[in-house]
Design a protein around this motif. Sequence first.
Motif, mmCIF file in Angstrom:
data_model
loop_
_atom_site.group_PDB
_atom_site.id
_atom_site.type_symbol
_atom_site.label_atom_id
_atom_site.label_comp_id
_atom_site.label_asym_id
_atom_site.label_seq_id
_atom_site.Cartn_x
_atom_site.Cartn_y
_atom_site.Cartn_z
ATOM 1 N N ALA A 71 0.821 -1.213 0.000
ATOM 2 C CA ALA A 71 0.000 0.000 0.000
ATOM 3 C C ALA A 71 0.852 1.259 0.000
ATOM 4 O O ALA A 71 0.413 2.300 -0.490
ATOM 5 N N LYS A 93 -3.979 0.689 -3.669
ATOM 6 C CA LYS A 93 -5.151 1.001 -2.833
ATOM 7 C C LYS A 93 -5.979 -0.244 -2.546
ATOM 8 O O LYS A 93 -6.546 -0.383 -1.476
ATOM 9 N N ASP A 94 -6.082 -1.144 -3.508
ATOM 10 C CA ASP A 94 -6.893 -2.355 -3.354
ATOM 11 C C ASP A 94 -6.013 -3.557 -3.705
ATOM 12 O O ASP A 94 -5.825 -3.897 -4.872
ATOM 13 N N LYS A 95 -5.467 -4.201 -2.678
ATOM 14 C CA LYS A 95 -4.537 -5.311 -2.904
ATOM 15 C C LYS A 95 -5.215 -6.504 -3.563
ATOM 16 O O LYS A 95 -4.612 -7.175 -4.393
ATOM 17 N N LEU A 96 -6.462 -6.767 -3.216
ATOM 18 C CA LEU A 96 -7.168 -7.880 -3.849
ATOM 19 C C LEU A 96 -7.304 -7.636 -5.342
ATOM 20 O O LEU A 96 -7.014 -8.517 -6.152
ATOM 21 N N ASP A 97 -7.714 -6.449 -5.731
ATOM 22 C CA ASP A 97 -7.854 -6.115 -7.145
ATOM 23 C C ASP A 97 -6.512 -6.254 -7.867
ATOM 24 O O ASP A 97 -6.440 -6.790 -8.974
ATOM 25 N N CYS A 98 -5.443 -5.809 -7.233
ATOM 26 C CA CYS A 98 -4.107 -5.906 -7.825
ATOM 27 C C CYS A 98 -3.713 -7.367 -8.034
ATOM 28 O O CYS A 98 -3.265 -7.747 -9.124
ATOM 29 N N PRO A 121 -4.663 -4.194 5.903
ATOM 30 C CA PRO A 121 -4.711 -3.981 4.454
ATOM 31 C C PRO A 121 -4.457 -5.251 3.632
ATOM 32 O O PRO A 121 -4.782 -5.308 2.456
ATOM 33 N N ARG A 124 -8.028 -8.793 3.309
ATOM 34 C CA ARG A 124 -9.032 -9.054 2.265
ATOM 35 C C ARG A 124 -8.487 -9.984 1.184
ATOM 36 O O ARG A 124 -9.148 -10.948 0.799
ATOM 37 N N VAL A 125 -7.286 -9.732 0.721
ATOM 38 C CA VAL A 125 -6.697 -10.597 -0.304
ATOM 39 C C VAL A 125 -6.330 -11.955 0.292
ATOM 40 O O VAL A 125 -6.508 -12.995 -0.347
#
Length: 192
Positions: A71, A93-98, A121, A124-125
């Motif tokens: 992040a 900003k969004d580790k899952l999306d990355c 942070p 979620r992933v």
Amino acid sequence: MTYSHINDYPADIRERAARVKLACFDVDGTLTDGRLFFDSDGRELKAFHVHDGQGLVLLRKSGVAVAFVTARASAVAEQRAAELGLESHTGVKDKLDCVVGIASRLGIGLDEVAFMGDDLPDLRVMLQVGFAVAPPDAHPWVRERVHWRTSARAGRGAAREFCDLLLAAQGHAEALLSEVTRVEGERIEGKA
């Protein structure tokens, strides 16, 4: 608990490790001890453990894709990743999306992805991938929700311990050791 042989690991951990084709790592609190240092000009400083770097390179050379996903916007993390020949995503900003994006680009399902992190942070992933790992000094909310915890602390060999598990579970550890000892034997005998 210290593991000296792949069969010392629980079966479910060995199975998860054997499936990994993409290993993603948070940086602060995972590849470092989590402390942030700034010099008098405000430049960020980080300390990375050389054993962790070796493990990351061995993973990459053994066919496992490796990426930093952090992040914090960090030129130091980007430089370390480049030095090791790894993919780096900083300021995420969004580790899952990355991670979903990286896996999709590589044609890898989330069940074949490992993520090592230490704090909210990352959670979620970590809850979505096939193998979630944390160092023992991760925040308790994360530590209690992962598949496996290393015995080595963050920034002090935790990533190497994880890399060694992946290498052993995928059958690469013995070949790496054999190659090193063969080359060393040749060097000692004056053949190399």
